[in-house]
Design a protein around this motif. Structure first.
Motif, PDB file in Angstrom:
ATOM      1  N   ARG A 158       0.820  -1.214   0.000  1.00 23.15           N
ATOM      2  CA  ARG A 158       0.000   0.000   0.000  1.00 23.15           C
ATOM      3  C   ARG A 158       0.857   1.269   0.000  1.00 23.15           C
ATOM      4  O   ARG A 158       0.324   2.368  -0.143  1.00 23.15           O
ATOM      5  CB  ARG A 158      -0.931   0.014   1.211  1.00 23.15           C
ATOM      6  N   SER A 159       2.154   1.115   0.160  1.00 18.15           N
ATOM      7  CA  SER A 159       3.048   2.264   0.102  1.00 18.15           C
ATOM      8  C   SER A 159       4.002   2.185  -1.080  1.00 18.15           C
ATOM      9  O   SER A 159       4.948   2.965  -1.173  1.00 18.15           O
ATOM     10  CB  SER A 159       3.836   2.381   1.413  1.00 18.15           C
ATOM     11  N   VAL A 197      -0.062   1.571  -5.624  1.00 23.52           N
ATOM     12  CA  VAL A 197      -0.910   2.742  -5.383  1.00 23.52           C
ATOM     13  C   VAL A 197      -1.319   3.370  -6.711  1.00 23.52           C
ATOM     14  O   VAL A 197      -2.467   3.775  -6.903  1.00 23.52           O
ATOM     15  CB  VAL A 197      -0.198   3.769  -4.485  1.00 23.52           C
ATOM     16  N   TYR A 246      -3.582   7.767  -1.671  1.00 23.12           N
ATOM     17  CA  TYR A 246      -2.756   7.630  -0.465  1.00 23.12           C
ATOM     18  C   TYR A 246      -3.235   8.565   0.642  1.00 23.12           C
ATOM     19  O   TYR A 246      -2.534   8.817   1.608  1.00 23.12           O
ATOM     20  CB  TYR A 246      -1.284   7.908  -0.793  1.00 23.12           C
ATOM     21  N   ARG A 247      -4.457   9.068   0.498  1.00 17.99           N
ATOM     22  CA  ARG A 247      -5.139   9.897   1.494  1.00 17.99           C
ATOM     23  C   ARG A 247      -4.390  11.199   1.797  1.00 17.99           C
ATOM     24  O   ARG A 247      -4.473  11.744   2.893  1.00 17.99           O
ATOM     25  CB  ARG A 247      -5.360   9.113   2.787  1.00 17.99           C
ATOM     26  N   HIS A 306       6.142   3.168   4.311  1.00 18.28           N
ATOM     27  CA  HIS A 306       5.119   2.534   5.130  1.00 18.28           C
ATOM     28  C   HIS A 306       5.372   2.821   6.617  1.00 18.28           C
ATOM     29  O   HIS A 306       4.433   3.074   7.376  1.00 18.28           O
ATOM     30  CB  HIS A 306       5.107   1.024   4.856  1.00 18.28           C
ATOM     31  N   ASN A 308       4.654   6.484   7.264  1.00 16.62           N
ATOM     32  CA  ASN A 308       3.213   6.686   7.355  1.00 16.62           C
ATOM     33  C   ASN A 308       2.701   6.331   8.744  1.00 16.62           C
ATOM     34  O   ASN A 308       1.871   7.036   9.325  1.00 16.62           O
ATOM     35  CB  ASN A 308       2.509   5.831   6.292  1.00 16.62           C
ATOM     36  N   ILE A 352      -2.471   4.185   6.269  1.00 13.89           N
ATOM     37  CA  ILE A 352      -2.855   3.722   4.941  1.00 13.89           C
ATOM     38  C   ILE A 352      -3.255   2.248   4.948  1.00 13.89           C
ATOM     39  O   ILE A 352      -4.114   1.818   4.178  1.00 13.89           O
ATOM     40  CB  ILE A 352      -1.720   3.984   3.914  1.00 13.89           C
TER      41      ILE A 352
END
Length: 459
Positions: free
Chosen positions: A166-167, A173, A373-374, A386, A389, A401
């Motif tokens: 997710r990163s 992404v 990625y908000r 990650h 974050n 995330i």
């Protein structure tokens, strides 16, 4: 003043100063300014629980963002090595994770134990007032996920799941951003190719090494003897064919095989793409087939002396809106997203497909990846991002995330796929009640009682 209140005050002053500078900084610098602690005094104290190869190596990505103040492992060799390598010998080394949770110098806990310990330590860490970075999967059963959600809502703690794809900004992404932009049209299906595994043959009972606390290693898992066929080429991480250390993954008592290993990564990406595209990731059914390394009866292996998770499999999961998710052991590792307007393939090495090539002439909006990625800080890439974050979210008290809710939706699909494989039949799922429809036998394995003395503290 207590250590916790002193740390909180330092963070408040440091954060206030950072915000005042950030308001004057150019936009492209603001995310970097808020990504890391502003000084050594603002670095959180971190405790590593589970100092095997995963925990030991992954902490290198958090270098400079925290101070390792405690290391817990039931393997004395792993514990001592981590204390020396990660803290220069300064960290406290303990055998029992509860000493970590009681330690006032510990602000955050990093859980890198075998999977069967994850939920218990995570829940009790949140109740102890700690934020947590936990390797995937968070759970061994669906019921553990319900407990985790309840305690997180109760405590408000920050939990980052170690699904670091997710990163991967330029790969996973970006792939999710392409899906969310409509470039694929309506997604018809996703294929998660996650690889298979091999069997072990019979593994004899062996004497427990002096450096290993086997009872504590088992923890909440069922009572079982230590087994080992030693590997003459073994190193400190890989000791051979065993039901401990790295090979825990191939036993359903401790893990879920490839399905919850790579499946936790790729099924998560597929479900993320569904949601960004405005589609459903609410499961309704699972069907397919799997080859098991040992015979099964009523969902349980009939032989206890060898690896028992699925060798190979081809599982079809269907969502509420008809979208299909194919989880298979064959094929190149990665995620294929197929839509009415195009298809893309993404792995940890590349992102390909006509919609990707078309970005040269018709690029995504400048903020497309950032929105997925908000709009959180992205000063690095991949694993290091990650961790950044996670620490950013612990300071700002915002959801990371890799959040608990989205992870549990994806990993529950993997757990249910494993149940389908173990029983050799399809299932229908009610996402609202979190129950398998019309199958009491399968429902009985949505939870698992803990071994006496290792029950999870829930309050």
């Amino acid at each position: 003043m207590s250590i916790q209140s002193s740390t909180t005050r330092r963070r408040f002053l440091s954060r206030s100063a950072a915000l005042s500078v950030a308001t004057l900084a150019p936009t492209h610098l603001r995310s970097v300014l808020s990504a890391e602690p502003d000084s050594a005094n603002d670095r959180p104290g971190l405790a590593l629980v589970g100092a095997g190869r995963m925990g030991h190596n992954h902490l290198r990505f958090a270098k400079g963002m925290c101070d390792v103040v405690a290391v817990c492992d039931v393997d004395q060799n792993h514990r001592q090595k981590a204390v020396q390598n990660l803290s220069g010998g300064k960290a406290l080394g303990v055998n029992d994770y509860r000493e970590v949770l009681d330690n006032k110098e510990v602000d955050v806990v990093y859980i890198a134990t075998p999977d069967h310990w994850h939920a218990k330590i995570l829940i009790e860490a949140m109740l102890a007032g700690k934020d947590v970075y936990c390797e995937k999967p968070l759970t061994l059963t669906v019921d553990e996920g319900k407990q985790i959600r309840k305690v997180q809502q109760q405590t408000g703690r920050i939990v980052q799941v170690g699904t670091m794809q997710r990163s991967y900004l330029d790969l996973f992404v970006k792939a999710v951003a392409i899906a969310g932009s409509g470039r694929l049209g309506r997604i018809l299906r996703a294929t998660a190719s996650i690889g298979g595994s091999s069997g072990s043959g019979p593994i004899p009972v062996a004497k427990v090494p002096k450096w290993l606390d086997w009872n504590q290693w088992l923890g909440p898992a069922p009572e079982s003897p230590f087994r080992l066929i030693a590997d003459p080429k073994a190193d400190e991480w890989h000791i051979g064919k065993t039901n401990a250390h790295q090979n825990f993954r191939w036993w359903y008592d401790y893990s879920g095989g490839k399905m919850t290993d790579w499946g936790a990564h790729h099924v998560d990406i597929a479900c993320w793409a569904f949601r960004e595209a405005g589609q459903s990731d609410a499961l309704v059914s699972i069907e397919g087939n799997a080859k098991m390394p040992v015979p099964y009866e009523n969902g349980f292996p009939t032989q206890a002396d060898q690896y028992n998770t699925a060798h190979s499999f081809s599982i079809l999961a269907k969502m509420k809106d008809g979208t299909e998710l194919h989880i298979k052991s064959e094929g190149r590792n990665g995620v294929l997203l197929e839509g009415t307007r195009g298809r893309i393939f993404v792995s940890r090495g590349d992102l390909t497909g006509a919609p990707v090539e078309q970005l040269k002439d018709n690029p995504l909006p400048e903020d497309a990846v950032a929105k997925v990625y908000r709009n959180m800080p992205t000063p690095y890439n991949q694993h290091r991002n990650h961790w950044a974050n996670f620490f950013h979210c612990t300071r700002e008290r915002v959801e990371p995330i890799s959040d608990v809710t989205s992870h549990l939706r994806a990993i529950d699909i993997c757990h249910l796929a494993n149940l389908s494989a173990r029983f050799g039949r399809s299932l229908r799922w009610d996402a609202e009640t979190e129950q398998i429809l019309g199958d009491d036998e399968m429902n009985s394995l949505l939870a698992r009682p803990a071994r006496s003395g290792f029950e999870t503290k829930l309050s």
